[in-house]
Design a protein around this motif. Structure first.
Motif, PDB file in Angstrom:
ATOM      1  N   SER A  37      21.117 -33.968  27.437  1.00  0.00           N
ATOM      2  CA  SER A  37      19.735 -33.644  27.099  1.00  0.00           C
ATOM      3  C   SER A  37      19.598 -33.374  25.606  1.00  0.00           C
ATOM      4  CB  SER A  37      19.276 -32.418  27.892  1.00  0.00           C
ATOM      5  OG  SER A  37      17.982 -32.039  27.510  1.00  0.00           O
ATOM      6  N   LEU A  38      18.646 -34.043  24.961  1.00  0.00           N
ATOM      7  CA  LEU A  38      18.397 -33.862  23.534  1.00  0.00           C
ATOM      8  C   LEU A  38      17.048 -33.180  23.341  1.00  0.00           C
ATOM      9  CD1 LEU A  38      19.574 -37.346  22.192  1.00  0.00           C
ATOM     10  CD2 LEU A  38      20.870 -35.199  22.230  1.00  0.00           C
ATOM     11  N   PRO A  39      16.952 -32.231  22.411  1.00  0.00           N
ATOM     12  CA  PRO A  39      15.674 -31.532  22.202  1.00  0.00           C
ATOM     13  C   PRO A  39      14.541 -32.485  21.850  1.00  0.00           C
ATOM     14  CG  PRO A  39      17.450 -30.436  21.027  1.00  0.00           C
ATOM     15  CD  PRO A  39      18.000 -31.725  21.517  1.00  0.00           C
ATOM     16  N   THR A  93       9.702 -28.859  18.218  1.00  0.00           N
ATOM     17  CA  THR A  93      10.351 -27.686  18.813  1.00  0.00           C
ATOM     18  C   THR A  93       9.331 -26.790  19.510  1.00  0.00           C
ATOM     19  OG1 THR A  93      12.075 -27.736  17.111  1.00  0.00           O
ATOM     20  CG2 THR A  93      11.818 -25.697  18.350  1.00  0.00           C
ATOM     21  N   THR A  94       8.205 -26.535  18.859  1.00  0.00           N
ATOM     22  CA  THR A  94       7.187 -25.675  19.463  1.00  0.00           C
ATOM     23  C   THR A  94       6.555 -26.327  20.690  1.00  0.00           C
ATOM     24  OG1 THR A  94       5.588 -26.536  17.833  1.00  0.00           O
ATOM     25  CG2 THR A  94       6.653 -24.430  17.346  1.00  0.00           C
ATOM     26  N   LYS A  95       6.439 -27.651  20.672  1.00  0.00           N
ATOM     27  CA  LYS A  95       5.913 -28.355  21.852  1.00  0.00           C
ATOM     28  C   LYS A  95       6.847 -28.187  23.038  1.00  0.00           C
ATOM     29  CE  LYS A  95       4.186 -32.828  23.453  1.00  0.00           C
ATOM     30  NZ  LYS A  95       3.966 -34.258  23.100  1.00  0.00           N
ATOM     31  N   VAL A 127      18.579 -22.531  24.842  1.00  0.00           N
ATOM     32  CA  VAL A 127      17.310 -22.900  25.475  1.00  0.00           C
ATOM     33  C   VAL A 127      16.953 -24.355  25.168  1.00  0.00           C
ATOM     34  CG1 VAL A 127      14.822 -22.492  25.434  1.00  0.00           C
ATOM     35  CG2 VAL A 127      16.402 -20.570  25.601  1.00  0.00           C
ATOM     36  N   LEU A 128      17.101 -24.775  23.911  1.00  0.00           N
ATOM     37  CA  LEU A 128      16.765 -26.150  23.548  1.00  0.00           C
ATOM     38  C   LEU A 128      17.670 -27.160  24.251  1.00  0.00           C
ATOM     39  CD1 LEU A 128      16.061 -25.829  19.701  1.00  0.00           C
ATOM     40  CD2 LEU A 128      14.414 -25.971  21.578  1.00  0.00           C
TER      41      LEU A 128
END
Length: 485
Positions: free
Chosen positions: A143-145, A196-198, A455-456
């Motif tokens: 999984s990639l941010p 990131t915020t999304k 988390v990311l």
């Protein structure tokens, strides 16, 4: 003529008060700690002597005193933490014969530093063909941010923490990256911030829902300059509304373009419980569906009397001494690690009598001072909020003041001095999102970088109905982190 003289005298006192306040703001100490004079401290233990009974005599005394030579103290070097990794370096003597025998060694430890290293994570996934059914198989990509992006969770976490915890604007981070031979444009940094915020937005919504389930909140607001396209060349003054749940250890920043009472009304529309605020009138008579009880902040009342010390030291000192006793009670209960029920009983026995006595004194003094003087404003402000100020004694879970939520605003104030303003209203709300999560990390004693990186790396695969597990107060339990309060 008498009235004109009284008016001039009042104007003079008012200007003196304003000048004193200005000097205090520019040159004075920012500490609100009150220290009583030596004479007042002595009066706590011995009876005060009548001044008329004291006979003053002048006596001249001369003597010689030999000054003892002070021994020069050796500096004490602090010990190096044992958890830091050690890189051993062995230095052999330049000349040593084959028959030499080692009899010991001298060990010297020195703290060193290497700049943070940037590396490329190269993921190789071999492809295979299954000859039986001519099917091609390949390992699953982690999984990639940012899908199809080239920024990993560690780099994104470092950038976000650097700005919103260590107060480094993007342009300064860009310069630091250049010194490490990595050229990242400001536009790229902004795009990574938006991505990131999304990704964190669902977690932020979960934080808001869980915080509003608390039956005790502390609320404050802080201004932030925002660029507004409708105001060319001018900054719009917006506000970060900060909500702190002391029992759940959660913090929520919510940006709004105004300081209108409509902002808390909208957020607290379904809320039932107690909120603690300063004296801002926007919190009174909120038009909400739930039942809200208001608490006031003793620290805000104390500030008014601290400002009045230069004008009326007698009255201001008396009130500050009584408030000091109230805080001593709180410190003692905290030191004993009292439960909420124990703290409630302790306050009833010791704090309530002080509050009742102080209330009577304030009501008597308000008739003897000018309403617009510094001491008059202090007494008027305190009496206006008195019921809300003393209400903290009815529940041991409540705090005497709002200082805990004010402490969560400090990173915002420090960051504001560095990046000055937000680029838009939307950017201000995205910043509020990260301030919320990092402030929650801080009060849970969690490293924000480790938390955000984890988390990311996992949020996209995490089940939506279990997102609350990623909030800092639950995450440390999920990871088995034992952090002392």
């Amino acid at each position: 003529m008498v009235k004109e003289h009284q008016k001039l005298q009042f104007d003079y006192q008012y200007l003196q008060q304003q000048l004193s306040e200005l000097k205090r703001m520019i040159f004075g100490s920012k500490s609100e700690r009150f220290v009583a004079s030596d004479i007042e401290q002595l009066d706590l233990f011995v009876e005060q002597l009548e001044i008329s009974d004291i006979k003053h005599e002048s006596i001249e005394i001369t003597y010689k005193r030999e000054k003892k030579a002070e021994e020069k103290q050796q500096p004490i070097r602090s010990s190096i933490p044992s958890h830091l990794p050690r890189i051993e370096e062995i230095i052999e003597p330049a000349e040593i014969s084959p028959n030499s025998k080692k009899i010991g060694e001298e060990v010297t430890e020195i703290l060193e530093y290497n700049p943070s290293s940037i590396f490329v994570r190269r993921i190789v996934r071999p492809k295979y063909i299954v000859q039986e059914d001519t099917k091609i198989v390949i390992g699953a990509l982690p999984s990639l941010p940012i899908p199809k992006g080239n920024a990993g969770a560690g780099l994104l976490s470092h950038i976000m923490v650097s700005k919103f915890v260590h107060h480094l604007p993007f342009y300064r981070q860009q310069q630091i990256f250049k010194s490490q031979h990595l050229d990242i444009s400001r536009a790229t940094l902004c795009n990574w911030f938006n991505a990131t915020t999304k990704l964190l937005e669902p977690l932020y919504d979960t934080l808001q829902k869980e915080l509003l389930q608390s039956n005790y909140l502390q609320i404050d607001e802080s201004p932030i300059g925002v660029q507004d396209t409708s105001k060319k060349g001018k900054l719009h003054m917006g506000y970060h509304w900060v909500h702190h749940a002391p029992l759940e250890r959660l913090v929520l920043f919510k940006y709004a373009p105004s300081r209108s009472k409509n902002v808390p009304e909208e957020l607290l529309q379904e809320y039932n419980g107690t909120i603690q605020t300063d004296g801002y009138s926007g919190y009174t008579n909120l038009n909400t569906k739930g039942t809200i009880t208001l608490l006031a902040c003793m620290a805000h009342a104390r500030r008014y009397f601290e400002k009045a010390l230069n004008e009326d030291a007698f009255r201001a000192s008396y009130v500050l001494e009584q408030i000091q006793k109230l805080y001593a009670i709180e410190r003692k209960a905290r030191k004993r690690e009292s439960s909420a029920e124990q703290r409630k009983r302790y306050r009833k026995s010791y704090a309530v009598p002080i509050l009742d006595s102080l209330e009577s004194w304030l009501k008597a003094q308000v008739l003897e001072v000018l309403p617009k003087s510094a001491i008059g404003k202090a007494i008027g402000y305190t009496l206006k909020l008195w019921d809300k100020l003393k209400r903290y004694t009815i529940d041991g879970r409540y705090e005497i003041d709002n200082n805990l939520v004010e402490n969560t605003i400090r990173p915002l104030a420090l960051g504001r001095k560095n990046y000055l303003f937000s680029g838009s209203h939307r950017a201000a709300q995205k910043a509020a999102m990260l301030y919320s999560l990092f402030a929650s990390c801080k009060i849970n004693n969690i490293d924000p970088y480790c938390w955000l990186k984890d988390v990311l790396e996992n949020i996209q695969e995490h089940k939506a109905n279990r997102l609350h597990e990623l909030l800092p107060n639950h995450w440390k339990i999920l990871k088995g982190i034992n952090v002392a309060d």
